[in-house]
Design an enzyme around this catalytic site. Structure first.
Site, PDB file in Angstrom:
ATOM      1  N   PRO A   9       0.528  -1.394   0.157  1.00  0.00           N
ATOM      2  CA  PRO A   9      -0.043  -0.105   0.117  1.00  0.00           C
ATOM      3  C   PRO A   9       0.762   1.457   0.130  1.00  0.00           C
ATOM      4  CG  PRO A   9      -0.120  -1.297   2.245  1.00  0.00           C
ATOM      5  CD  PRO A   9       0.524  -2.177   1.248  1.00  0.00           C
ATOM      6  N   ASN A  10       0.325   2.094  -0.962  1.00  0.00           N
ATOM      7  CA  ASN A  10       0.756   3.665  -0.720  1.00  0.00           C
ATOM      8  C   ASN A  10       2.310   3.699  -1.561  1.00  0.00           C
ATOM      9  OD1 ASN A  10      -1.131   4.922   0.559  1.00  0.00           O
ATOM     10  ND2 ASN A  10      -0.510   3.848   2.176  1.00  0.00           N
ATOM     11  N   ARG A  17       4.696  11.151  -2.659  1.00  0.00           N
ATOM     12  CA  ARG A  17       4.658  10.839  -1.135  1.00  0.00           C
ATOM     13  C   ARG A  17       5.780  10.966  -0.521  1.00  0.00           C
ATOM     14  NH1 ARG A  17       4.810   4.714   1.235  1.00  0.00           N
ATOM     15  NH2 ARG A  17       3.817   5.201   3.118  1.00  0.00           N
ATOM     16  N   TYR A  22      11.059   8.967   1.276  1.00  0.00           N
ATOM     17  CA  TYR A  22      11.017   7.790   0.298  1.00  0.00           C
ATOM     18  C   TYR A  22      11.649   8.219  -1.164  1.00  0.00           C
ATOM     19  CZ  TYR A  22       7.738   5.784   3.603  1.00  0.00           C
ATOM     20  OH  TYR A  22       6.840   5.196   4.587  1.00  0.00           O
ATOM     21  N   ASN A  72       8.433  -5.563  -0.906  1.00  0.00           N
ATOM     22  CA  ASN A  72       7.974  -4.403   0.109  1.00  0.00           C
ATOM     23  C   ASN A  72       6.631  -4.298   0.329  1.00  0.00           C
ATOM     24  OD1 ASN A  72       7.873  -2.076   1.569  1.00  0.00           O
ATOM     25  ND2 ASN A  72       9.054  -0.806   0.089  1.00  0.00           N
ATOM     26  N   ALA A  75       3.089  -0.903   4.751  1.00  0.00           N
ATOM     27  CA  ALA A  75       2.772  -0.860   6.247  1.00  0.00           C
ATOM     28  C   ALA A  75       2.235  -2.423   6.479  1.00  0.00           C
ATOM     29  CB  ALA A  75       1.599   0.085   6.345  1.00  0.00           C
ATOM     30  N   GLU A  96      13.331  -9.161   1.793  1.00  0.00           N
ATOM     31  CA  GLU A  96      12.279  -8.143   2.104  1.00  0.00           C
ATOM     32  C   GLU A  96      12.997  -6.605   2.082  1.00  0.00           C
ATOM     33  OE1 GLU A  96      11.470  -8.427   6.557  1.00  0.00           O
ATOM     34  OE2 GLU A  96      10.643  -6.253   6.482  1.00  0.00           O
ATOM     35  N   HIS A  98      12.816  -2.485   2.127  1.00  0.00           N
ATOM     36  CA  HIS A  98      12.090  -1.055   2.636  1.00  0.00           C
ATOM     37  C   HIS A  98      13.096  -0.004   2.125  1.00  0.00           C
ATOM     38  CE1 HIS A  98       9.129  -3.182   5.176  1.00  0.00           C
ATOM     39  NE2 HIS A  98      10.375  -3.953   5.600  1.00  0.00           N
ATOM     40  N   ARG A 105      12.796   4.835  12.343  1.00  0.00           N
ATOM     41  CA  ARG A 105      11.796   5.240  12.364  1.00  0.00           C
ATOM     42  C   ARG A 105      11.004   5.058  13.785  1.00  0.00           C
ATOM     43  NH1 ARG A 105       9.219   5.059   6.848  1.00  0.00           N
ATOM     44  NH2 ARG A 105       7.874   6.632   7.754  1.00  0.00           N
TER      45      ARG A 105
HETATM   46  C1  DQA Z   1       7.975   1.134   3.859  1.00  0.00           C
HETATM   47  C2  DQA Z   1       8.309   1.522   5.371  1.00  0.00           C
HETATM   48  C3  DQA Z   1       6.893   1.248   5.911  1.00  0.00           C
HETATM   49  O1  DQA Z   1       7.043   1.317   7.559  1.00  0.00           O
HETATM   50  C4  DQA Z   1       5.932   2.122   5.407  1.00  0.00           C
HETATM   51  O2  DQA Z   1       4.437   1.841   5.778  1.00  0.00           O
HETATM   52  C5  DQA Z   1       5.858   2.015   4.031  1.00  0.00           C
HETATM   53  C6  DQA Z   1       6.955   1.907   3.207  1.00  0.00           C
HETATM   54  C7  DQA Z   1       9.528   1.600   3.206  1.00  0.00           C
HETATM   55  O3  DQA Z   1       9.717   1.326   1.980  1.00  0.00           O
HETATM   56  O4  DQA Z   1      10.447   2.252   3.583  1.00  0.00           O
HETATM   57  O5  DQA Z   1       4.611   2.467   3.471  1.00  0.00           O
HETATM   58  O6  DQA Z   1       7.958  -0.243   3.702  1.00  0.00           O
END
Ligand code: DQA
Length: 144
Positions: A9-10, A17, A22, A72, A75, A96, A98, A105
């Site tokens: 998501p997102n 964003r 990011y 990735n 959340a 994984e 990020h 964070r």
């Molecule tokens: C994320 C880190 C997560 O905590 C966050 O909710 C994201 C992006 C990252 O790529 O840094 O949406 O996975």
């Protein structure tokens, strides 16, 4: 060799964003960088994005005969037993990713439901993290 790339998501909002966290690359740009690298490495990629947990689970369930996964889960990393269970069900080796350093964070981002079953975790390398993940995954799978 077939490798799936899943974004949660997102992450479709990358480049718009919270760019201080990011970065400037869009998801399409990241995927194109991955495609360039995959071509050189002789690897086939499939890209999947969803804002919805169940859709991510359903996609992962299709990966039974795939070689590897870069994910990735955004959340859902911090909440989703369902995504963890789907990955375990299809028994796929995965990295994984990020973009941000989740350990630098908020506390709620320090927990991942995926890290302990991942081959590796790349966190805080920005968009390049996906490229490092691909590099590592292919080396491990090809045993080079
Ligand atoms: C994320 C880190 C997560 O905590 C966050 O909710 C994201 C992006 C990252 O790529 O840094 O949406 O996975």
């Amino acid at each position: 060799m077939k490798i799936a790339v899943v974004n949660g998501p997102n992450l479709n909002l990358l480049s718009k964003r919270e760019t201080d966290i990011y970065g400037k690359y869009s998801l399409d740009e990241i995927n194109n960088m991955l495609l360039d690298k995959a071509r050189v490495m002789g690897v086939e990629l499939d890209f999947f994005f969803s804002n919805t947990e169940g859709e991510i689970v359903s996609y992962i369930q299709t990966l039974f005969d795939w070689d590897g996964l870069i994910i990735n889960a955004a959340a859902y990393t911090h909440t989703s037993i369902a995504i963890r269970d789907a990955i375990k069900a299809v028994k796929i080796p995965f990295v994984e990713v990020h973009i941000s350093n989740i350990f630098a964070r908020e506390n709620f981002r320090h927990t991942s439901y995926l890290s302990d079953i991942a081959l590796a975790v790349v966190s805080g390398c920005g968009a390049y993290g996906y490229l490092y993940a691909l590099d590592y995954l292919v080396r491990v799978l090809k045993q080079v």
